[in-house]
Write an enzyme that holds these catalytic residues in place. Structure first.
Site, short mmCIF file in Angstrom:
data_model
loop_
_atom_site.label_atom_id
_atom_site.label_comp_id
_atom_site.label_asym_id
_atom_site.label_seq_id
_atom_site.Cartn_x
_atom_site.Cartn_y
_atom_site.Cartn_z
N ASP A 34 -2.37 -1.27 10.01
CA ASP A 34 -2.51 -1.36 8.55
C ASP A 34 -3.07 -2.70 8.08
OD1 ASP A 34 -1.37 1.15 8.21
OD2 ASP A 34 0.65 0.35 7.89
N GLY B 103 9.62 -0.16 4.70
CA GLY B 103 9.66 0.92 3.71
C GLY B 103 8.44 1.83 3.73
N GLY B 104 7.50 1.57 4.65
CA GLY B 104 6.28 2.37 4.68
C GLY B 104 5.24 1.86 3.70
N MET B 105 5.39 0.60 3.28
CA MET B 105 4.45 0.02 2.31
C MET B 105 3.67 -1.16 2.90
SD MET B 105 6.78 0.37 -1.06
CE MET B 105 5.42 0.25 -2.20
N ALA B 106 3.77 -1.31 4.21
CA ALA B 106 2.96 -2.28 4.96
C ALA B 106 3.25 -3.73 4.59
CB ALA B 106 1.46 -1.99 4.81
N PRO C 92 9.00 -4.03 -0.35
CA PRO C 92 10.16 -3.57 0.41
C PRO C 92 9.93 -3.66 1.92
CG PRO C 92 9.65 -2.02 -1.34
CD PRO C 92 8.55 -3.03 -1.34
N LYS D 107 0.84 -1.21 0.00
CA LYS D 107 0.00 0.00 0.00
C LYS D 107 0.87 1.24 0.00
CE LYS D 107 0.80 1.53 4.41
NZ LYS D 107 1.60 2.72 4.69
N GLY E 174 4.93 -6.16 6.21
CA GLY E 174 4.65 -7.10 7.30
C GLY E 174 3.15 -7.24 7.54
N SER E 175 2.45 -6.13 7.46
CA SER E 175 0.99 -6.14 7.65
C SER E 175 0.32 -6.95 6.54
CB SER E 175 0.45 -4.72 7.62
OG SER E 175 1.05 -3.94 8.63
N ALA E 176 0.85 -6.79 5.31
CA ALA E 176 0.29 -7.52 4.18
C ALA E 176 0.41 -9.03 4.41
CB ALA E 176 1.04 -7.12 2.90
O1 C5P Z 1 -0.19 -0.50 14.71
P1 C5P Z 1 1.23 -0.79 14.38
O2 C5P Z 1 1.82 -1.89 15.20
O3 C5P Z 1 1.46 -0.95 12.93
O4 C5P Z 1 2.02 0.54 14.79
C1 C5P Z 1 3.42 0.56 14.91
C2 C5P Z 1 3.82 1.78 15.74
O5 C5P Z 1 3.49 2.99 15.02
C3 C5P Z 1 3.10 1.94 17.05
O6 C5P Z 1 3.77 1.25 18.07
C4 C5P Z 1 3.11 3.43 17.29
O7 C5P Z 1 4.37 3.83 17.81
C5 C5P Z 1 3.02 3.99 15.89
N1 C5P Z 1 1.64 4.36 15.52
C6 C5P Z 1 1.06 5.50 16.05
N2 C5P Z 1 -0.21 5.85 15.69
C7 C5P Z 1 -0.89 5.12 14.78
C8 C5P Z 1 -0.31 3.96 14.20
C9 C5P Z 1 0.97 3.60 14.59
O8 C5P Z 1 1.68 6.19 16.87
N3 C5P Z 1 -2.12 5.49 14.44
#
Ligand code: C5P
Length: 304
Positions: free
Chosen positions: A143, A104-107, A101, A13, A109-111
């Site tokens: 994500d 990389g900000g493209m999610a 990647p 994403k 691990g979430s994917a």
């Molecule tokens: O939800 P996720 O585990 O992907 O988030 C990773 C880290 O990003 C969180 O531990 C938090 O530090 C930050 N985060 C945040 N606010 C969000 C989403 C993520 O501060 N809405």
């Protein structure tokens, strides 16, 4: 004969909008974000293994460096959570063929976590509804729910509360990739630091962006891309500013850091403009490697 193996394909994403409110007492930030799923895909294969063998994982493909091949991988966490919630004894091997990647900000691990939810639901014939999958997904990360649905969607709350966005047309992207990732929590912390002392408004949907998506107008989409984490990502990785400048100089309709970075996404008018920009970025020497993609595409989907 029960099904023994399934492969799920899941996209990356980018965030066309990422508006970040103040840090809340739970440590998270309220967001308004517009996600678009794009055509870079991981493939997650889950295969049953003999009883009592437990859950194992292997990583293959183009982007294996830095991906945890142990219980820290979000795909394993997804299996553990589902085993607990649905009272399953899971003995399985997970193979992740990675193209998204890493960090990389493209999610990425979430994917993989989203793909694993779909795979386990299928292998165990759980018949989960979309709501049940989303509930599990949101416990794994902000994500993850979007990676189940894909397309274009607005995320609120931590980014996990989704509504479909009215979007028309196909958008072409050029992605400038870095060899070294950025930590999402570190980027949020840097964002807080840069904004400390200033009043931070609750994030709002960017109506101009929504209108541009509805009108299938890439030029207007490009002009309205926003990412409140961009300054923080550039502060931690100053070279990103140069990458953003080079892309814009070579005719991108818009440019922004993707999510918490360090991938930089450039919107271009069509495939040909994407090829030209990819060549220019590569020749500039400021970019590690370049990928091209289009969006929106589907979320996690069973391949066989
Ligand atoms: O939800 P996720 O585990 O992907 O988030 C990773 C880290 O990003 C969180 O531990 C938090 O530090 C930050 N985060 C945040 N606010 C969000 C989403 C993520 O501060 N809405």
């Amino acid at each position: 004969m029960p099904v023994k193996k399934v492969t799920v394909r899941v996209p990356a994403k980018i965030n066309l909008q990422l508006s970040v409110g103040p840090r809340e007492s739970d440590g998270y930030h309220n967001l308004v974000t517009v996600f678009q799923a794009i055509s870079i895909f991981d493939e997650v294969t889950v295969e049953f293994t003999p009883a009592n063998s437990g859950v194992s994982i292997s990583i293959t493909g183009d982007q294996t460096h830095g991906v945890p091949a142990d219980a820290n991988n979000l795909a394993i966490k997804a299996v553990e959570l589902m085993a607990k919630e649905y009272d399953l004894e899971v003995d399985a091997h997970i193979e992740i063929k990675k193209a998204i990647p890493v960090a990389g900000g493209m999610a990425g691990g979430s994917a993989d976590a989203a793909a694993t939810i779909v795979a386990i639901d299928y292998l165990y014939s759980l018949g989960m509804s979309r709501e049940e999958m989303t509930e599990i997904a949101s416990q794994l990360g902000s994500d993850v729910p979007f990676m189940l649905s894909g397309g274009t969607a607005i995320g609120t709350g931590h980014g996990e509360q989704l509504t479909a966005a009215l979007s028309r047309g196909t958008y072409h992207w050029v992605l400038a990739l870095s060899t070294v990732g950025l930590s999402t929590p570190a980027v949020y912390t840097e964002c807080d630091r840069l904004r400390s002392g200033s009043e931070i408004a609750e994030p709002q949907t960017n109506e101009q962006l929504m209108q541009a998506l509805l009108a299938a107008d890439p030029k207007a989409v490009g002009a309205n891309l926003v990412n409140d984490l961009q300054a923080a990502a550039c502060s931690l990785r100053p070279a990103l500013r140069l990458v953003l400048d080079v892309g814009q100089e070579y005719g991108a309709l818009g440019a922004l850091v993707s999510g918490s970075g360090p991938t930089v996404a450039f919107l271009v008018s069509d495939e040909e403009a994407g090829l030209d920009l990819a060549v220019a970025l590569t020749a500039s020497g400021v970019v590690g490697s370049v990928a091209r993609a289009y969006g929106p595409v589907h979320g996690a989907k069973i391949l066989n």
